[in-house]
Enzyme design. Structure first.
Site, PDB file in Angstrom:
ATOM      1  N   SER A   1     -12.426   2.905  -2.258  1.00  0.00           N
ATOM      2  CA  SER A   1     -11.139   3.799  -2.159  1.00  0.00           C
ATOM      3  C   SER A   1      -9.963   2.989  -2.146  1.00  0.00           C
ATOM      4  CB  SER A   1     -11.130   4.652  -1.051  1.00  0.00           C
ATOM      5  OG  SER A   1     -12.084   5.742  -1.110  1.00  0.00           O
TER       6      SER A   1
ATOM      7  N   GLU B   1      -8.888   1.915  13.073  1.00  0.00           N
ATOM      8  CA  GLU B   1      -7.784   1.514  12.412  1.00  0.00           C
ATOM      9  C   GLU B   1      -7.008   0.568  13.576  1.00  0.00           C
ATOM     10  OE1 GLU B   1      -9.320   4.489  10.221  1.00  0.00           O
ATOM     11  OE2 GLU B   1      -8.987   4.472  12.310  1.00  0.00           O
TER      12      GLU B   1
ATOM     13  N   HIS C   1      -3.630   6.959  -0.748  1.00  0.00           N
ATOM     14  CA  HIS C   1      -4.137   8.429  -0.664  1.00  0.00           C
ATOM     15  C   HIS C   1      -3.034   9.224   0.196  1.00  0.00           C
ATOM     16  CE1 HIS C   1      -7.849   6.684  -2.089  1.00  0.00           C
ATOM     17  NE2 HIS C   1      -8.543   7.876  -1.975  1.00  0.00           N
TER      18      HIS C   1
ATOM     19  N   ASP D   1      -9.304  16.002  -0.736  1.00  0.00           N
ATOM     20  CA  ASP D   1      -9.566  15.713   0.559  1.00  0.00           C
ATOM     21  C   ASP D   1      -8.863  16.447   1.686  1.00  0.00           C
ATOM     22  OD1 ASP D   1     -10.768  13.648  -0.663  1.00  0.00           O
ATOM     23  OD2 ASP D   1      -9.807  12.026  -0.344  1.00  0.00           O
TER      24      ASP D   1
ATOM     25  N   ARG E   1      -3.480   8.472  -4.632  1.00  0.00           N
ATOM     26  CA  ARG E   1      -4.778   8.292  -4.830  1.00  0.00           C
ATOM     27  C   ARG E   1      -5.019   8.015  -6.514  1.00  0.00           C
ATOM     28  NH1 ARG E   1      -9.695  12.574  -4.108  1.00  0.00           N
ATOM     29  NH2 ARG E   1     -11.373  11.509  -4.927  1.00  0.00           N
TER      30      ARG E   1
END
Length: 309
Positions: free
Chosen positions: A31, A52, A103, A111, A161
């Site tokens: 991605s 993360e 994104h 999504d 994105r």
């Protein structure tokens, strides 16, 4: 081409010249377009998994040891899932970490709400010492990544994105804290960041058909703001429309309004998400539903022009 492809291409180019550049990934290699980096520089690529907060902590440690770490994830996860680590480990220590948030915005599409970052700029603006870039296209993303690598200190780079039309060129200048005037105008100015910029240019063309002449300014650096350009156009036009695929609260519109309130108040309209979560859907349909599309920009411009002084 997409901004995330710009990131993937530029990080490889930079790593060939700077052996201190490393990439940390949160299980989103494809991605974030960092597969090529992982292949060319396997010893400088760290797959951190869906963790993360840990990724940011490790990046801070690497930065304090002299490396230039770029963390790669969705904007909804960094900053959201790692605010404490970004605030303390990175910003408080002035660690040289570059946080990439892809994104972003409802334009992420299918999504859905859980993956559409609409508050990331507000979060990062509130943390001291973090530079914030929101490039408008592929080429500007490459230049933003390049500028981030040279800057000694925390940087957040936000982008969407999907593929987006070019509004800059390969050789277009990019300087930290400098906006780009893409179109001049006397009736007012439309200010935007990221993938919203190309819609603003299309809106300005529609307005021109009715002899309403709006400038379009690409605010590619959100923090620090280009106060000189903003103040110059405020004085010239007296009317601003601020456009962003982000919550109204705390975004670019807030930053500009805060600055002008203390320096030169003007009539303003805001085209932004208004206290709502996104949802799953086609990006173009979502832009219309959340009233941040071309016709909404045109309407806001007409409203600010029609307002009495």
């Amino acid at each position: 081409m997409s901004c995330r492809q710009g990131y993937g291409d530029e990080i490889v180019a930079l790593a060939k010249k700077n052996k201190k550049i490393v990439v940390l990934d949160a299980d989103l290699m494809g991605s974030l377009r960092v597969e090529e980096f992982s292949k060319k520089f396997p010893n400088r690529f760290f797959e951190m998994g869906v963790s993360e907060a840990n990724m940011i902590s490790v990046a801070a440690g690497l930065a304090l040891e002299g490396f230039v770490p770029f963390t790669s994830s969705f904007a909804v996860f960094t900053p959201n899932q790692a605010v404490s680590q970004i605030r303390v480990s990175v910003a408080y220590n002035k660690a040289n970490v570059k946080i990439i948030g892809s994104h972003a915005g409802v334009a992420t599409g299918a999504d859905g709400a859980t993956h559409q970052a609409l508050e990331d700029i507000a979060i990062m603006r509130a943390i001291p010492g973090i530079t914030i870039f929101a490039p408008a296209d592929y080429w500007q993303t490459r230049r933003a990544v390049r500028a981030a690598a040279k800057l000694n200190g925390p940087v957040y780079i936000r982008f969407g994105r999907d593929e987006v039309p070019f509004v800059t060129a390969e050789k277009t200048s990019f300087k930290i804290g400098e906006a780009q005037v893409l179109r001049k105008g006397k009736s007012g100015a439309i200010l935007a960041h990221g993938e919203s910029v190309h819609r603003c240019l299309l809106a300005a063309k529609e307005l021109a058909k009715e002899k309403i002449d709006f400038a379009v300014i690409n605010i590619s650096t959100i923090k620090p703001l280009d106060e000189k350009t903003i103040l110059d156009f405020a004085r010239k036009t007296k009317r601003f429309v601020v456009v962003e695929d982000h919550q109204l609260a705390g975004g670019l519109g807030s930053a500009i309004a805060e600055f002008l309130a203390e320096n030169y108040p003007v009539s303003m309209e805001f085209v932004a998400i208004r206290d709502k979560f996104g949802e799953s859907g086609d990006p173009d349909k979502l832009l219309k539903k959340y009233h941040i599309d071309i016709e909404d920009i045109v309407e806001a411009a007409k409203k600010v022009v029609g307002r009495k002084k």
